[in-house]
Design an enzyme around this catalytic site. Structure first.
Site, PDB file in Angstrom:
ATOM      1  N   LYS A  57       9.754  47.795  68.908  1.00  0.00           N
ATOM      2  CA  LYS A  57       9.265  46.586  68.240  1.00  0.00           C
ATOM      3  C   LYS A  57       8.187  46.939  67.207  1.00  0.00           C
ATOM      4  O   LYS A  57       8.166  46.378  66.102  1.00  0.00           O
ATOM      5  CB  LYS A  57       8.704  45.597  69.276  1.00  0.00           C
ATOM      6  CG  LYS A  57       9.776  45.022  70.214  1.00  0.00           C
ATOM      7  CD  LYS A  57       9.143  44.257  71.388  1.00  0.00           C
ATOM      8  CE  LYS A  57      10.141  43.951  72.480  1.00  0.00           C
ATOM      9  NZ  LYS A  57       9.521  43.387  73.701  1.00  0.00           N
ATOM     10  N   GLN A 101       3.986  42.432  77.316  1.00  0.00           N
ATOM     11  CA  GLN A 101       5.260  43.013  77.752  1.00  0.00           C
ATOM     12  C   GLN A 101       5.437  42.878  79.260  1.00  0.00           C
ATOM     13  O   GLN A 101       4.579  43.289  80.046  1.00  0.00           O
ATOM     14  CB  GLN A 101       5.325  44.496  77.322  1.00  0.00           C
ATOM     15  CG  GLN A 101       6.640  45.182  77.627  1.00  0.00           C
ATOM     16  CD  GLN A 101       7.826  44.661  76.809  1.00  0.00           C
ATOM     17  OE1 GLN A 101       7.664  44.156  75.699  1.00  0.00           O
ATOM     18  NE2 GLN A 101       9.023  44.754  77.365  1.00  0.00           N
ATOM     19  N   ASP A 124       7.087  34.850  72.234  1.00  0.00           N
ATOM     20  CA  ASP A 124       8.085  35.068  73.284  1.00  0.00           C
ATOM     21  C   ASP A 124       8.728  33.756  73.746  1.00  0.00           C
ATOM     22  O   ASP A 124       9.772  33.772  74.395  1.00  0.00           O
ATOM     23  CB  ASP A 124       7.392  35.665  74.527  1.00  0.00           C
ATOM     24  CG  ASP A 124       7.589  37.164  74.643  1.00  0.00           C
ATOM     25  OD1 ASP A 124       8.655  37.648  74.236  1.00  0.00           O
ATOM     26  OD2 ASP A 124       6.674  37.827  75.170  1.00  0.00           O
TER      27      ASP A 124
HETATM   28  N1  GUN Z   1      10.452  42.349  79.013  1.00  0.00           N
HETATM   29  C1  GUN Z   1      11.803  42.294  78.889  1.00  0.00           C
HETATM   30  N2  GUN Z   1      12.151  41.402  77.927  1.00  0.00           N
HETATM   31  C2  GUN Z   1      10.998  40.886  77.454  1.00  0.00           C
HETATM   32  C3  GUN Z   1      10.708  39.926  76.430  1.00  0.00           C
HETATM   33  O1  GUN Z   1      11.586  39.351  75.791  1.00  0.00           O
HETATM   34  N3  GUN Z   1       9.374  39.677  76.234  1.00  0.00           N
HETATM   35  C4  GUN Z   1       8.403  40.292  76.951  1.00  0.00           C
HETATM   36  N4  GUN Z   1       7.146  39.950  76.683  1.00  0.00           N
HETATM   37  N5  GUN Z   1       8.634  41.172  77.891  1.00  0.00           N
HETATM   38  C5  GUN Z   1       9.937  41.476  78.130  1.00  0.00           C
END
Ligand code: GUN
Length: 304
Positions: A57, A101, A124
């Protein structure tokens, strides 16, 4: 259309690049107005998968001109310390998006943390306000990136959604539940009949075999087999599962929730894994971040 001309694969990487092109134009316009979008990642501990995901990311932010910062906190960080950091980020005007995360260590309550992020910076889409807006059909909130990514894949691959029988495998808060909310909405590119299956569903294979669109987000390696898929059905594989493979480089490899080799000859369009939903999820995160920056500064992205 980014569908392989010979096979029936949906090329998630190519469609993600289309979206990046659109988002990049928005980011450039915001930067010219003095508001380059800013996204902060918070990662606790050294979970290898989380490191890889956040790393990917960050790289995409760099490529598109989003200013990203990552806070790596020790595994033993308390909920109170994490809440203090979130409160500082909420108050910082150069931060437009905050991504904590998941998964978080067991000592921390994920729901408390997601609810502490300002709904306006919740790229998110996990904050209860944004979850509520999605359920109510209010387009002013943030939609979680993975289900939004699947929706875009379907739309941009011209898969008919209206009146389709959609079966979703998995009822998680990150994918299954919001996916159902998106597709059953009374709206364009929605109006589907949605069945949400889970670990206690009776006759699961029977439900699957009725689906015009089958979305697998169940977290079980290669769970969907050919005899569960209606011939010609669209199959979307959201799963990321690590399995043992003595022939692989480090003794393991990643597979999806769909047995791709078995299902591809039976299905209609199908996402490969990797190269399907994964790159799209990142594209939707970048788009949400540009939207957050635009909303914070009162700029209409559509008019850029
Ligand atoms: N862990 C797995 N997928 C995600 C997501 O889409 N956002 C976040 N913050 N953590 C994750």
């Amino acid at each position: 259309m980014a569908i392989d001309a010979i096979e029936n694969r949906i090329d998630g990487r190519a469609i993600a690049e289309q979206i990046h092109g659109e988002t990049r134009r928005h980011i450039e316009a915001l930067s010219e107005r003095g508001t380059p979008p800013g996204l902060v990642f918070v990662r606790l501990g050294e979970d290898p998968a989380s490191r890889v995901y956040v790393g990917m990311k960050e790289k995409t932010c760099d490529r598109l001109g989003i200013q990203s910062t990552t806070h790596v906190l020790p595994e033993g960080t308390s909920e109170k310390e994490l809440l203090k950091l979130i409160s500082e980020l909420n108050a910082n005007p150069t931060v437009h998006g905050i991504l904590i995360q998941a998964p978080l260590p067991a000592t921390i309550n994920e729901a408390t943390i997601f609810a502490a992020v300002s709904p306006n910076k919740d790229v998110d889409g996990f904050h209860p306000v944004n979850v509520g807006k999605l359920l109510l059909g209010d387009s002013g909130g943030f939609v979680p990136c993975t289900p939004a990514a699947v929706h875009e894949l379907l739309i941009r691959s011209s898969v008919p959604i209206q009146s389709a029988e959609v079966v979703i495998l998995g009822r998680g808060n990150i994918v299954g539940k919001p996916m159902a909310a998106i597709l059953c909405q009374k709206a364009n590119h929605a109006n589907a009949t949605v069945t949400l299956c889970h670990s206690r569903t009776a006759n699961l294979a029977e439900h699957c075999s009725r689906a015009d669109i089958l979305i697998a987000a169940i977290g079980v390696a290669e769970f969907v087999k050919a005899d569960m898929v209606k011939p010609g059905a669209t199959v979307i594989d959201v799963g990321v599962n690590r399995i043992a493979d003595p022939k692989a480089k480090n003794g393991t490899r990643l597979v999806g929730d769909v047995d791709f080799a078995a299902v591809q000859p039976v299905s209609g369009l199908i996402t490969p894994n990797p190269g399907g939903v994964g790159p799209m999820t990142i594209a939707l995160l970048m788009r949400n971040t540009a939207r957050a920056a635009a909303r914070a500064t009162g700029v209409e992205l559509e008019s850029i």
